[in-house]
Design an enzyme around this catalytic site. Structure first.
Site, mmCIF file in Angstrom:
data_model
loop_
_atom_site.group_PDB
_atom_site.id
_atom_site.type_symbol
_atom_site.label_atom_id
_atom_site.label_comp_id
_atom_site.label_asym_id
_atom_site.label_seq_id
_atom_site.Cartn_x
_atom_site.Cartn_y
_atom_site.Cartn_z
ATOM 1 N N TYR A 75 48.979 56.380 14.797
ATOM 2 C CA TYR A 75 49.075 55.847 16.156
ATOM 3 C C TYR A 75 50.230 54.842 16.244
ATOM 4 O O TYR A 75 50.740 54.346 15.233
ATOM 5 C CB TYR A 75 47.743 55.199 16.532
ATOM 6 C CG TYR A 75 47.666 54.713 17.961
ATOM 7 C CD1 TYR A 75 47.749 55.609 19.027
ATOM 8 C CD2 TYR A 75 47.510 53.364 18.243
ATOM 9 C CE1 TYR A 75 47.671 55.159 20.338
ATOM 10 C CE2 TYR A 75 47.424 52.907 19.547
ATOM 11 C CZ TYR A 75 47.519 53.813 20.595
ATOM 12 O OH TYR A 75 47.450 53.372 21.883
ATOM 13 N N THR B 187 50.542 51.772 16.843
ATOM 14 C CA THR B 187 50.410 50.428 16.289
ATOM 15 C C THR B 187 50.293 50.409 14.771
ATOM 16 O O THR B 187 50.166 49.339 14.179
ATOM 17 C CB THR B 187 49.161 49.737 16.866
ATOM 18 O OG1 THR B 187 48.010 50.543 16.583
ATOM 19 C CG2 THR B 187 49.287 49.545 18.369
ATOM 20 N N LYS B 188 50.323 51.562 14.128
ATOM 21 C CA LYS B 188 50.066 51.618 12.697
ATOM 22 C C LYS B 188 51.350 51.434 11.872
ATOM 23 O O LYS B 188 52.460 51.404 12.401
ATOM 24 C CB LYS B 188 49.397 52.946 12.349
ATOM 25 C CG LYS B 188 48.052 53.140 13.036
ATOM 26 C CD LYS B 188 47.096 51.985 12.771
ATOM 27 C CE LYS B 188 45.688 52.245 13.273
ATOM 28 N NZ LYS B 188 45.580 52.252 14.746
ATOM 29 N N ASN B 189 51.190 51.347 10.544
ATOM 30 C CA ASN B 189 52.305 51.062 9.644
ATOM 31 C C ASN B 189 53.397 52.126 9.713
ATOM 32 O O ASN B 189 54.578 51.833 9.511
ATOM 33 C CB ASN B 189 51.802 50.966 8.205
ATOM 34 C CG ASN B 189 50.721 49.924 8.036
ATOM 35 O OD1 ASN B 189 50.158 49.453 9.004
ATOM 36 N ND2 ASN B 189 50.423 49.552 6.804
ATOM 37 N N ILE B 190 52.981 53.361 9.928
ATOM 38 C CA ILE B 190 53.916 54.470 10.127
ATOM 39 C C ILE B 190 53.380 55.267 11.307
ATOM 40 O O ILE B 190 52.168 55.484 11.405
ATOM 41 C CB ILE B 190 54.039 55.337 8.850
ATOM 42 C CG1 ILE B 190 54.999 56.506 9.075
ATOM 43 C CG2 ILE B 190 52.685 55.822 8.371
ATOM 44 C CD1 ILE B 190 55.275 57.304 7.803
#
Length: 213
Positions: free
Chosen positions: A193, A195-198
């Protein structure tokens, strides 16, 4: 007392997108492969290599990754899946979606991750038929996997990790997501998603041993 106010929009997510990323997306659009094409296969292969799992399966979301894993396990309807209340609602939703019941266990005060001792007590509670354990690596901080996996092995129940926040994290030097060939009852779900790290905008990835599904 004065209150400082921000001028302009406060973004919910601010991903790093380069011109090379924009061009890569354009290449996909020009190719005519708008769904699962060669780029997805390449991404799955590189993702699996990065986290150290046998196979990575791209899906539509981190929620879908957990749902696929629990569905593939064929858990007994009405049985309990141990998990934590400190998580996004999807962690509990997918348990309900496969006809099971979330069995919430308290968290450690310092990490907010699921407490292995709580898992031990829940597994010993004869009121519950526990069919799986679904720990969460909260805010990217790995849960205590060693005692969790030992308990799962001792009780013969599979583990599906919610690693939505944890791409790039490691536990005692081992990348979160690594699943060895002898771990047939373990899978790890990631979110892609915004907002995630990747991120891929939307999407998820399920890591597991090659013959798990």
């Amino acid at each position: 007392m004065s209150i400082a106010r921000r001028d302009g929009f406060l973004p919910f997510a601010q991903p790093t997108i380069t011109e090379a990323d924009v061009e890569a997306v354009a290449d996909v659009v020009r190719s005519g492969w708008l769904t699962s094409g060669p780029r997805i296969q390449k991404f799955e292969s590189e993702f699996a290599s990065e986290v150290g799992t046998g196979v990575a399966l791209a899906v539509s979301s981190g929620t879908a990754a957990m749902h696929v894993a629990l569905t593939a396990l064929g858990l007994p309807p009405g049985s309990s899946v141990i998990t934590t209340p400190m998580t996004f609602c999807s962690t509990a939703h997918v348990i309900e979606h496969v006809g099971c019941r979330p069995l919430f266990v308290d968290v450690e005060a310092d990490t907010l991750n699921i407490d292995p001792e709580g898992i031990r007590r829940a597994l010993a509670d004869e009121r519950h038929l526990v069919s799986a354990i679904l720990p969460v690596h909260y805010a990217g901080h790995p849960a205590e996997l060693e005692p969790i996996l030992e308990l799962a092995h001792a009780h013969g129940v599979p583990v599906v990790e919610d690693a939505a926040h944890a791409f790039g994290a490691s536990y005692r030097g081992t990348p979160i997501g690594r699943v060895d060939a002898d771990e047939h009852n373990r899978a790890v779900a990631f979110s892609l998603y915004a907002t995630k790290n990747i991120t891929s905008g939307e999407g998820g990835m399920l890591g597991r041993h090659a013959d798990w599904l």
